[in-house]
Enzyme design. Structure first.
Site, PDB file in Angstrom:
ATOM      1  N   TRP A 103       0.830  -1.202   0.000  1.00  0.00           N
ATOM      2  CA  TRP A 103       0.000   0.000   0.000  1.00  0.00           C
ATOM      3  C   TRP A 103       0.866   1.254   0.000  1.00  0.00           C
ATOM      4  O   TRP A 103       0.473   2.268  -0.600  1.00  0.00           O
ATOM      5  CB  TRP A 103      -0.973  -0.044   1.167  1.00  0.00           C
ATOM      6  CG  TRP A 103      -1.760  -1.322   1.148  1.00  0.00           C
ATOM      7  CD1 TRP A 103      -1.724  -2.330   2.067  1.00  0.00           C
ATOM      8  CD2 TRP A 103      -2.637  -1.769   0.106  1.00  0.00           C
ATOM      9  NE1 TRP A 103      -2.534  -3.360   1.666  1.00  0.00           N
ATOM     10  CE2 TRP A 103      -3.107  -3.053   0.476  1.00  0.00           C
ATOM     11  CE3 TRP A 103      -3.075  -1.210  -1.099  1.00  0.00           C
ATOM     12  CZ2 TRP A 103      -3.992  -3.772  -0.317  1.00  0.00           C
ATOM     13  CZ3 TRP A 103      -3.948  -1.934  -1.891  1.00  0.00           C
ATOM     14  CH2 TRP A 103      -4.414  -3.196  -1.493  1.00  0.00           C
ATOM     15  N   ASP A 172      -1.461   6.382   6.787  1.00  0.00           N
ATOM     16  CA  ASP A 172      -2.496   5.445   6.384  1.00  0.00           C
ATOM     17  C   ASP A 172      -2.667   4.457   7.537  1.00  0.00           C
ATOM     18  O   ASP A 172      -1.814   3.603   7.773  1.00  0.00           O
ATOM     19  CB  ASP A 172      -2.065   4.723   5.105  1.00  0.00           C
ATOM     20  CG  ASP A 172      -3.072   3.676   4.638  1.00  0.00           C
ATOM     21  OD1 ASP A 172      -4.030   3.380   5.379  1.00  0.00           O
ATOM     22  OD2 ASP A 172      -2.867   3.130   3.533  1.00  0.00           O
ATOM     23  N   LYS A 196     -11.680  -2.767   7.810  1.00  0.00           N
ATOM     24  CA  LYS A 196     -10.807  -3.667   8.559  1.00  0.00           C
ATOM     25  C   LYS A 196     -11.075  -3.569  10.068  1.00  0.00           C
ATOM     26  O   LYS A 196     -11.171  -4.575  10.759  1.00  0.00           O
ATOM     27  CB  LYS A 196      -9.340  -3.355   8.260  1.00  0.00           C
ATOM     28  CG  LYS A 196      -8.983  -3.540   6.793  1.00  0.00           C
ATOM     29  CD  LYS A 196      -7.533  -3.171   6.514  1.00  0.00           C
ATOM     30  CE  LYS A 196      -7.213  -3.233   5.035  1.00  0.00           C
ATOM     31  NZ  LYS A 196      -7.359  -4.572   4.462  1.00  0.00           N
TER      32      LYS A 196
END
Length: 361
Positions: A103, A172, A196
């Site tokens: 990511w 993030d 999540k």
């Protein structure tokens, strides 16, 4: 209803049963209004109250200072990969990124479209098995911000403590937000996809310091400008109503569990049980270096790919689902976010011991 399985998936991930049961009622008839949650207007007083309560609860649980805006956006966390540099960079501006996994790598690729990006650290050659120590990188003096991913779902690494810098920190936190106490005032922007650790897929939460709202270049598209959404309290267009509601219900559940501090203690204990099982065996091997281990995602390997496939299949037969590792590194992975119960970890450990005993050469 069939018995619920233990869902180790990395995301969308397991949600509290209490939240699912409440949502099943509110989807049909929200608070006895005679209309379902997902069919009512986002401008209705009922939904406006849902959005306001969700923001208020998040502010309370994360102790978000008043000079930060909370935005509920669409497009997934991946849209933040370009929205952040689009809003904060421009011609001649620079930012520093730490490459600790898939990511981060994707975010770096997008950021390079908008400015000069310095990748000050990368663990790619080590298959992203660690996060950096503070002496492993330097931040360019001309950088507008330092960007990093706090927890890496695929490789099972997590920053045990955050970088210290006078530059704006951009994080993030998609896979570990609300799993441990943090000082929001240390960050310029925190963002996280909900699916999540916060709720159902469909909404991305962005926590942004007020002064950063005025940094976007004049040619920034209206929908991609943070100020557009901040000025309209995330109601510039139709927001992801059900996902916002879901986040709110999860936040209520989290408060009932004792808040973030209590959840952090629980997460440390859950992960400790599983890491102890891995470390005490010569049959299983963890991917991440010990000092970089994640409390949320625990990838591990068996002696061979064939045994890993057998392990995953047999685990599913006894209700331990979602244990297949990401295709980029294979193996197995147990994701044990806030809502994942301790008894599920204990059942996995018992299965791991039985499987090792039955399948040793």
């Amino acid at each position: 209803m069939a018995d619920r399985v233990y869902n180790f998936s990395a995301g969308p991930a397991t949600l509290p049963v209490d939240v699912l049961e409440q949502a099943s009622k509110d989807i049909v008839n929200f608070k006895e209004t005679g209309i379902g949650l997902i069919e009512m207007s986002h401008r209705s007083k009922e939904f406006m109250a849902v959005a306001a309560d969700t923001e208020s609860m998040l502010r309370e649980l994360m102790e978000i200072p008043d000079n930060y805006k909370v935005l509920f956006l669409q497009g997934g966390a991946s849209s933040q990969f370009f929205m952040i540099p689009m809003n904060l960079l421009g011609t001649g501006k620079k930012a520093t990124y730490l490459n600790t996994g898939t990511w981060a790598k994707k975010a770096i690729k997008e950021a390079k479209l908008f400015g000069d990006i310095d990748v000050a650290y990368s663990s790619e050659e080590q298959t992203f098995n660690r996060v950096p120590l503070k002496d492993d990188y330097t931040i360019d003096a001309d950088s507008e911000y330092l960007y990093f991913v706090s927890n890496n779902t695929i490789y099972g690494t997590q920053f045990p403590s955050f970088p210290e810098t006078e530059k704006d920190l951009i994080a993030d936190m998609s896979s570990d937000i609300l799993s441990r106490k943090i000082d929001v005032s240390k960050f310029g922007i925190i963002f996280a996809g909900a699916q999540k650790n916060m709720g159902p897929a469909g909404v991305t939460v962005v926590i942004i310091r007020d002064d950063l709202l005025d940094k976007a270049p004049a040619n920034t598209p209206t929908m991609l400008n943070y100020k557009t959404h901040a000025d309209k309290d995330s109601m510039f267009n139709t927001p992801p109503c059900f996902a916002i509601y879901g986040v709110g219900e999860v936040l209520k559940w989290l408060k009932q569990q004792g808040g973030v501090e209590a959840m952090e203690a629980r997460n440390i204990a859950k992960a400790g049980l599983l890491y102890d099982c891995i470390d005490s065996s010569d049959y299983y091997r963890g991917h991440a270096e010990v000092t970089s281990r994640s409390l949320m995602n625990i990838p591990f390997n068996l002696p061979s790919a064939d045994l890993e496939a057998k392990f995953i299949a047999e685990a599913a037969e006894v209700g331990l689902m979602g244990l297949k590792g990401h295709r980029s590194i294979g193996g197995c992975r147990a994701s044990i976010y806030n809502a994942f119960p301790t008894e599920g970890v204990e059942k996995l450990i018992a299965f791991m011991k039985e499987f090792a005993a039955a399948n040793k050469a």
